[in-house]
Design a protein around this motif. Structure first.
Motif, PDB file in Angstrom:
ATOM      1  N   PRO A   9       0.801  -1.227   0.000  1.00  9.22           N
ATOM      2  CA  PRO A   9       0.000   0.000   0.000  1.00  9.22           C
ATOM      3  C   PRO A   9       0.834   1.278   0.000  1.00  9.22           C
ATOM      4  O   PRO A   9       0.445   2.271  -0.612  1.00  9.22           O
ATOM      5  CB  PRO A   9      -0.853  -0.110   1.252  1.00  9.22           C
ATOM      6  CG  PRO A   9      -0.202  -1.136   2.099  1.00  9.22           C
ATOM      7  CD  PRO A   9       0.553  -2.040   1.181  1.00  9.22           C
ATOM      8  N   LYS A  10       1.974   1.277   0.669  1.00  3.44           N
ATOM      9  CA  LYS A  10       2.793   2.493   0.689  1.00  3.44           C
ATOM     10  C   LYS A  10       3.328   2.817  -0.698  1.00  3.44           C
ATOM     11  O   LYS A  10       3.373   3.979  -1.095  1.00  3.44           O
ATOM     12  CB  LYS A  10       3.940   2.353   1.683  1.00  3.44           C
ATOM     13  CG  LYS A  10       3.491   2.485   3.116  1.00  3.44           C
ATOM     14  CD  LYS A  10       4.678   2.479   4.041  1.00  3.44           C
ATOM     15  CE  LYS A  10       4.215   2.636   5.469  1.00  3.44           C
ATOM     16  NZ  LYS A  10       5.330   2.671   6.398  1.00  3.44           N
ATOM     17  N   LYS A  11       3.724   1.802  -1.424  1.00 10.22           N
ATOM     18  CA  LYS A  11       4.222   2.032  -2.780  1.00 10.22           C
ATOM     19  C   LYS A  11       3.104   2.593  -3.656  1.00 10.22           C
ATOM     20  O   LYS A  11       3.312   3.546  -4.408  1.00 10.22           O
ATOM     21  CB  LYS A  11       4.762   0.739  -3.372  1.00 10.22           C
ATOM     22  CG  LYS A  11       5.294   0.915  -4.776  1.00 10.22           C
ATOM     23  CD  LYS A  11       5.848  -0.385  -5.314  1.00 10.22           C
ATOM     24  CE  LYS A  11       6.333  -0.214  -6.740  1.00 10.22           C
ATOM     25  NZ  LYS A  11       6.760  -1.491  -7.318  1.00 10.22           N
ATOM     26  N   THR A  12       1.918   2.011  -3.545  1.00  9.16           N
ATOM     27  CA  THR A  12       0.791   2.489  -4.340  1.00  9.16           C
ATOM     28  C   THR A  12       0.461   3.928  -3.987  1.00  9.16           C
ATOM     29  O   THR A  12       0.247   4.759  -4.877  1.00  9.16           O
ATOM     30  CB  THR A  12      -0.441   1.592  -4.125  1.00  9.16           C
ATOM     31  OG1 THR A  12      -0.125   0.282  -4.558  1.00  9.16           O
ATOM     32  CG2 THR A  12      -1.644   2.101  -4.892  1.00  9.16           C
ATOM     33  N   TYR A  13       0.437   4.244  -2.711  1.00 11.12           N
ATOM     34  CA  TYR A  13       0.140   5.621  -2.313  1.00 11.12           C
ATOM     35  C   TYR A  13       1.213   6.578  -2.826  1.00 11.12           C
ATOM     36  O   TYR A  13       0.912   7.686  -3.267  1.00 11.12           O
ATOM     37  CB  TYR A  13      -0.036   5.749  -0.800  1.00 11.12           C
ATOM     38  CG  TYR A  13      -0.445   7.136  -0.420  1.00 11.12           C
ATOM     39  CD1 TYR A  13      -1.713   7.601  -0.739  1.00 11.12           C
ATOM     40  CD2 TYR A  13       0.448   8.004   0.183  1.00 11.12           C
ATOM     41  CE1 TYR A  13      -2.085   8.900  -0.441  1.00 11.12           C
ATOM     42  CE2 TYR A  13       0.081   9.304   0.486  1.00 11.12           C
ATOM     43  CZ  TYR A  13      -1.181   9.741   0.174  1.00 11.12           C
ATOM     44  OH  TYR A  13      -1.543  11.027   0.456  1.00 11.12           O
ATOM     45  N   GLU A  61      -3.374  -3.543 -17.037  1.00 12.02           N
ATOM     46  CA  GLU A  61      -2.369  -2.731 -17.736  1.00 12.02           C
ATOM     47  C   GLU A  61      -2.660  -1.230 -17.590  1.00 12.02           C
ATOM     48  O   GLU A  61      -1.747  -0.414 -17.672  1.00 12.02           O
ATOM     49  CB  GLU A  61      -2.329  -3.105 -19.226  1.00 12.02           C
ATOM     50  CG  GLU A  61      -1.676  -4.438 -19.469  1.00 12.02           C
ATOM     51  CD  GLU A  61      -1.627  -4.766 -20.939  1.00 12.02           C
ATOM     52  OE1 GLU A  61      -1.543  -3.836 -21.778  1.00 12.02           O
ATOM     53  OE2 GLU A  61      -1.672  -5.969 -21.256  1.00 12.02           O
ATOM     54  N   LEU A  62      -3.915  -0.882 -17.363  1.00 10.67           N
ATOM     55  CA  LEU A  62      -4.301   0.523 -17.231  1.00 10.67           C
ATOM     56  C   LEU A  62      -4.140   1.066 -15.803  1.00 10.67           C
ATOM     57  O   LEU A  62      -4.272   2.264 -15.592  1.00 10.67           O
ATOM     58  CB  LEU A  62      -5.750   0.708 -17.680  1.00 10.67           C
ATOM     59  CG  LEU A  62      -6.026   0.379 -19.149  1.00 10.67           C
ATOM     60  CD1 LEU A  62      -7.516   0.419 -19.408  1.00 10.67           C
ATOM     61  CD2 LEU A  62      -5.274   1.331 -20.061  1.00 10.67           C
ATOM     62  N   CYS A  63      -3.867   0.186 -14.872  1.00  8.36           N
ATOM     63  CA  CYS A  63      -3.725   0.606 -13.469  1.00  8.36           C
ATOM     64  C   CYS A  63      -2.481   1.469 -13.288  1.00  8.36           C
ATOM     65  O   CYS A  63      -1.491   1.311 -13.995  1.00  8.36           O
ATOM     66  CB  CYS A  63      -3.623  -0.619 -12.560  1.00  8.36           C
ATOM     67  SG  CYS A  63      -5.129  -1.569 -12.482  1.00  8.36           S
ATOM     68  N   ILE A  64      -2.526   2.351 -12.325  1.00  9.07           N
ATOM     69  CA  ILE A  64      -1.382   3.224 -12.086  1.00  9.07           C
ATOM     70  C   ILE A  64      -0.306   2.549 -11.234  1.00  9.07           C
ATOM     71  O   ILE A  64       0.794   3.054 -11.148  1.00  9.07           O
ATOM     72  CB  ILE A  64      -1.794   4.551 -11.415  1.00  9.07           C
ATOM     73  CG1 ILE A  64      -2.389   4.298 -10.050  1.00  9.07           C
ATOM     74  CG2 ILE A  64      -2.730   5.327 -12.301  1.00  9.07           C
ATOM     75  CD1 ILE A  64      -2.541   5.560  -9.226  1.00  9.07           C
ATOM     76  N   ASN A  65      -0.614   1.469 -10.594  1.00 13.58           N
ATOM     77  CA  ASN A  65       0.384   0.850  -9.727  1.00 13.58           C
ATOM     78  C   ASN A  65       0.857  -0.472 -10.256  1.00 13.58           C
ATOM     79  O   ASN A  65       0.279  -1.244 -10.867  1.00 13.58           O
ATOM     80  CB  ASN A  65      -0.139   0.684  -8.314  1.00 13.58           C
ATOM     81  CG  ASN A  65      -1.393  -0.161  -8.214  1.00 13.58           C
ATOM     82  OD1 ASN A  65      -2.059  -0.399  -9.204  1.00 13.58           O
ATOM     83  ND2 ASN A  65      -1.707  -0.606  -7.041  1.00 13.58           N
TER      84      ASN A  65
END
Length: 65
Positions: A9-13, A61-65
Motif C-alpha cells: 500500500p505504501k508504494k501504491t500511495y 495494464e491501465l492501473c497506475i500501480n
C-alpha cells in the motif's frame, strides 16, 4: 490494482502522490501502517473464459500501480 495495493500500500500511495503532484504525507503512511493488513497470499485466479481473462489483463495494464 487492488491486489498490488494490498500487497504494497505504501508504494501504491507513493505512486498516487506523484501522479497527483501532492506532497508526501506522513499521516497517510501512519494510517496505512496502523490499519491496512498486508496480504501476499492471493488465491490464484480462475477465469470462466479466455475473454474474461483478457479483459482482466487489459484492465490491469491501465492501473497506475
Amino acid at each position: 490494482n487492488y491486489e498490488k495495493f494490498v500487497s504494497d500500500p505504501k508504494k501504491t500511495y507513493s505512486i498516487i502522490e506523484k501522479k497527483l503532484d501532492i506532497k508526501p504525507s506522513t499521516e497517510v503512511n501512519k494510517f496505512i501502517d496502523e490499519t491496512i493488513k498486508i496480504n501476499n497470499n492471493f488465491i490464484s485466479k480462475k477465469f470462466p473464459t479466455k475473454e474474461v481473462k483478457r479483459i482482466y489483463d487489459n484492465l490491469n495494464e491501465l492501473c497506475i500501480n
